[in-house]
Design a protein around this motif. Structure first.
Motif, PDB file in Angstrom:
ATOM      1  N   ILE A  47       0.880  -1.186   0.217  1.00 25.18           N
ATOM      2  CA  ILE A  47      -0.085  -0.036  -0.078  1.00 25.18           C
ATOM      3  C   ILE A  47       0.851   1.312  -0.009  1.00 25.18           C
ATOM      4  N   SER A  48       1.987   1.144   0.177  1.00 24.60           N
ATOM      5  CA  SER A  48       2.823   2.362   0.030  1.00 24.60           C
ATOM      6  C   SER A  48       2.611   3.591  -1.013  1.00 24.60           C
ATOM      7  N   ASP A  49       2.194   2.831  -2.088  1.00 22.19           N
ATOM      8  CA  ASP A  49       2.034   4.162  -3.496  1.00 22.19           C
ATOM      9  C   ASP A  49       0.595   4.667  -3.119  1.00 22.19           C
ATOM     10  N   LEU A  50      -0.467   4.073  -2.870  1.00 20.87           N
ATOM     11  CA  LEU A  50      -1.806   4.226  -2.204  1.00 20.87           C
ATOM     12  C   LEU A  50      -1.651   5.320  -1.140  1.00 20.87           C
ATOM     13  N   LEU A  51      -0.827   5.058   0.019  1.00 20.33           N
ATOM     14  CA  LEU A  51      -0.748   5.982   0.975  1.00 20.33           C
ATOM     15  C   LEU A  51      -0.145   7.313   0.640  1.00 20.33           C
ATOM     16  N   ALA A  52       0.766   7.327  -0.154  1.00 21.77           N
ATOM     17  CA  ALA A  52       1.737   8.550  -0.595  1.00 21.77           C
ATOM     18  C   ALA A  52       0.573   9.239  -1.367  1.00 21.77           C
ATOM     19  N   ASP A  53      -0.104   8.810  -2.197  1.00 22.52           N
ATOM     20  CA  ASP A  53      -1.324   9.722  -2.919  1.00 22.52           C
ATOM     21  C   ASP A  53      -2.125  10.216  -2.090  1.00 22.52           C
ATOM     22  N   ALA A  54      -2.619   9.284  -1.116  1.00 22.90           N
ATOM     23  CA  ALA A  54      -3.895   9.708  -0.166  1.00 22.90           C
ATOM     24  C   ALA A  54      -3.342  10.831   0.694  1.00 22.90           C
ATOM     25  N   TYR A  55      -2.242  10.360   1.300  1.00 23.69           N
ATOM     26  CA  TYR A  55      -1.927  11.535   2.386  1.00 23.69           C
ATOM     27  C   TYR A  55      -1.354  12.554   1.984  1.00 23.69           C
ATOM     28  N   SER A  56      -1.025  12.741   0.598  1.00 23.33           N
ATOM     29  CA  SER A  56      -0.748  14.123  -0.086  1.00 23.33           C
ATOM     30  C   SER A  56      -2.010  14.864  -0.199  1.00 23.33           C
ATOM     31  N   LEU A  57      -3.135  14.347  -0.118  1.00 26.61           N
ATOM     32  CA  LEU A  57      -4.315  15.009  -0.304  1.00 26.61           C
ATOM     33  C   LEU A  57      -5.253  15.341   1.067  1.00 26.61           C
ATOM     34  N   LEU A  58      -4.586  14.876   2.097  1.00 25.96           N
ATOM     35  CA  LEU A  58      -5.016  14.936   3.430  1.00 25.96           C
ATOM     36  C   LEU A  58      -5.164  16.630   3.842  1.00 25.96           C
ATOM     37  N   ASP A  59      -6.430  17.041   4.205  1.00 28.65           N
ATOM     38  CA  ASP A  59      -6.412  18.305   4.680  1.00 28.65           C
ATOM     39  C   ASP A  59      -6.291  18.515   6.396  1.00 28.65           C
ATOM     40  N   VAL A  60      -5.217  18.967   6.582  1.00 30.23           N
ATOM     41  CA  VAL A  60      -4.819  19.013   7.917  1.00 30.23           C
ATOM     42  C   VAL A  60      -5.134  20.351   8.554  1.00 30.23           C
ATOM     43  N   SER A  61      -5.897  21.313   8.090  1.00 33.05           N
ATOM     44  CA  SER A  61      -5.759  22.659   8.318  1.00 33.05           C
ATOM     45  C   SER A  61      -6.672  22.667   9.758  1.00 33.05           C
ATOM     46  N   ASP A  62      -7.462  21.561  10.195  1.00 27.19           N
ATOM     47  CA  ASP A  62      -8.133  21.322  11.232  1.00 27.19           C
ATOM     48  C   ASP A  62      -7.022  21.048  12.380  1.00 27.19           C
ATOM     49  N   SER A  63      -7.842  20.851  13.681  1.00 25.06           N
ATOM     50  CA  SER A  63      -6.831  20.908  14.679  1.00 25.06           C
ATOM     51  C   SER A  63      -6.276  19.476  15.003  1.00 25.06           C
ATOM     52  N   SER A  64      -7.112  18.413  14.398  1.00 28.70           N
ATOM     53  CA  SER A  64      -6.581  16.921  14.713  1.00 28.70           C
ATOM     54  C   SER A  64      -7.067  15.984  13.487  1.00 28.70           C
ATOM     55  N   LEU A  65      -6.424  14.822  13.621  1.00 28.21           N
ATOM     56  CA  LEU A  65      -6.551  13.707  12.671  1.00 28.21           C
ATOM     57  C   LEU A  65      -7.110  12.637  13.668  1.00 28.21           C
ATOM     58  N   ILE A  66      -8.474  12.131  13.322  1.00 28.57           N
ATOM     59  CA  ILE A  66      -9.038  10.966  14.102  1.00 28.57           C
ATOM     60  C   ILE A  66      -8.881   9.597  13.343  1.00 28.57           C
ATOM     61  N   ILE A  67      -8.418   8.681  13.503  1.00 27.55           N
ATOM     62  CA  ILE A  67      -8.023   7.376  12.928  1.00 27.55           C
ATOM     63  C   ILE A  67      -8.600   6.486  13.403  1.00 27.55           C
ATOM     64  N   PHE A  68      -9.479   5.647  12.515  1.00 28.29           N
ATOM     65  CA  PHE A  68     -10.082   4.584  13.213  1.00 28.29           C
ATOM     66  C   PHE A  68      -9.682   3.086  12.699  1.00 28.29           C
ATOM     67  N   VAL A  69      -9.121   2.307  13.819  1.00 27.32           N
ATOM     68  CA  VAL A  69      -8.725   0.918  13.231  1.00 27.32           C
ATOM     69  C   VAL A  69      -9.421  -0.223  13.601  1.00 27.32           C
ATOM     70  N   PRO A  70      -9.763  -1.188  12.531  1.00 27.22           N
ATOM     71  CA  PRO A  70     -10.571  -2.342  13.009  1.00 27.22           C
ATOM     72  C   PRO A  70      -9.612  -3.215  13.630  1.00 27.22           C
TER      73      PRO A  70
END
Length: 370
Positions: A47-70
């Motif tokens: 998943i390295s390529d997928l994550l590189a693309d995805a996190y490049s589009l992440l909007d972190v102008s907000d105060s925090s990032l909430i991650i949900f893991v099954p």
């Protein structure tokens, strides 16, 4: 009007059946930043390529990032996170949003547990990407399995204005490669068309919350845009037991609007390229399409010349992979609409090309000139 239902031998694809991973969508990064993602729950190899693309589009102008893991390690109908001691030690590596943790704990009971193994193996992969790109963002990791209905919905609605969200999941799990690919297509289709269905953990490890996500996105008038879908069998010789992975980001609007705004020229060049060859040869790899051109749509392609219709082909019923449908429907409009003589090569510069994306509610369909 011809529906152009001839067999696929009428036109052939000289390259791969699906568009390879690429980062062309990142050209529009500043306009496509997103606050919500579904990302793979998998090892780095896949998943390295997928994550590189995805996190490049992440909007972190907000105060925090909430991650949900099954997780399967602990049974609970509550959200779970690391115990307080581990969170504070983790805070030396990443910034933990303890204030928001308290706010969420006041809304719904949050259990504590030892998730160190899963953190090291899976969550840490994501945190490493996030830290590398956004070193100052505050992170809040949660784990869940049989979560009570409504918890995710309440958190999304309450904290949407000051948080971003990442939901980790795999798709098919334990199927042979052929069955897994079929299941992955089913899940991807559900996500991309915002279809609420019954799922199992073998279909999608985040199945307890997927319908809540789909309902939330649907109510916002948004959509999930594909960044990539792949299966471990694509790169691993073990085809008897595989896992599927997918990545999507939330886009405020539909895919048709995304094509209209950013990719009209690409689509026009693609259609004219194939028509000009007069060999029914489609080479998607000659064009820099993003992954969502592998999503399925119902489309019509129509040509006009001197203000009059010159050919139409499409379907209100059958969704098709977009880049293949562009070829199939443009060839249908050019050569198989029985109301007109076949399109001639010398007419290509004179025609106007129109695309219609057909929605379930016809009022919501989108048409535009290329």
């Amino acid at each position: 009007m011809s529906d152009f239902n001839s067999s696929d031998f009428v036109y052939r694809f000289n390259c791969e059946d699906t568009i390879s991973l690429n980062s062309d969508v990142l050209k529009y990064r500043s306009e496509l930043l997103s606050k919500l993602f579904i990302l793979p729950f998998a090892r780095y190899t896949y998943i390295s390529d997928l994550l590189a693309d995805a996190y490049s589009l992440l909007d972190v102008s907000d105060s925090s990032l909430i991650i949900f893991v099954p997780t399967k390690s602990f049974y609970s109908k509550n959200l779970m996170t690391f115990d307080d001691d581990f969170l504070r030690s983790l805070n030396e590596l990443i910034k933990i949003d303890f204030e928001k943790l308290g706010d969420i704990s006041s809304m719904c009971f949050v259990s504590e547990g030892d998730f160190e193994f899963e953190y090291k193996e899976i969550l840490k992969i994501h945190i490493d990407f996030i830290r590398a790109i956004y070193p100052d963002v505050k992170i809040l990791p949660f784990f869940y399995n049989e979560l009570d209905n409504g918890i995710i919905k309440n958190i999304l609605e309450t904290f949407w204005e000051d948080s971003s969200f990442v939901f980790l999941s795999n798709m098919s799990c334990g199927f042979n490669y052929t069955d897994a690919k079929r299941n992955d297509f089913f899940i991807a289709n559900s996500i991309e068309n915002l279809i609420v269905r019954d799922y199992s953990i073998e279909d999608f490890s985040a199945y307890f919350i997927l319908n809540e996500l789909i309902n939330f996105v649907s109510k916002k008038g948004a959509s999930f845009i594909r960044l990539g879908v792949l299966n471990s069998g694509d790169v691993n010789p073990n085809l008897m037991v595989t896992k599927g992975f997918g990545a999507w980001f939330l886009y405020q609007g539909g895919c048709a609007n995304l094509v209209k705004k950013y990719f009209k020229q690409n689509v026009k060049d693609f259609i004219l390229f194939n028509l000009s060859k007069m060999l029914n040869c489609s080479c998607s790899m000659c064009f820099r399409f993003p992954q969502f051109f592998n999503q399925e749509f119902k489309i019509f392609v129509s040509f006009e010349k001197n203000g009059f219709v010159r050919g139409v082909s499409g379907s209100y019923k059958t969704p098709e992979v977009l880049y293949k449908a562009l070829v199939k429907r443009s060839f249908g409009a050019a050569f198989s609409d029985n109301r007109f003589s076949p399109l001639r090569f010398d007419e290509l510069e004179e025609i106007k090309i129109f695309i219609t994306f057909v929605a379930e509610n016809i009022i919501d369909s989108v048409s535009f000139e290329l």
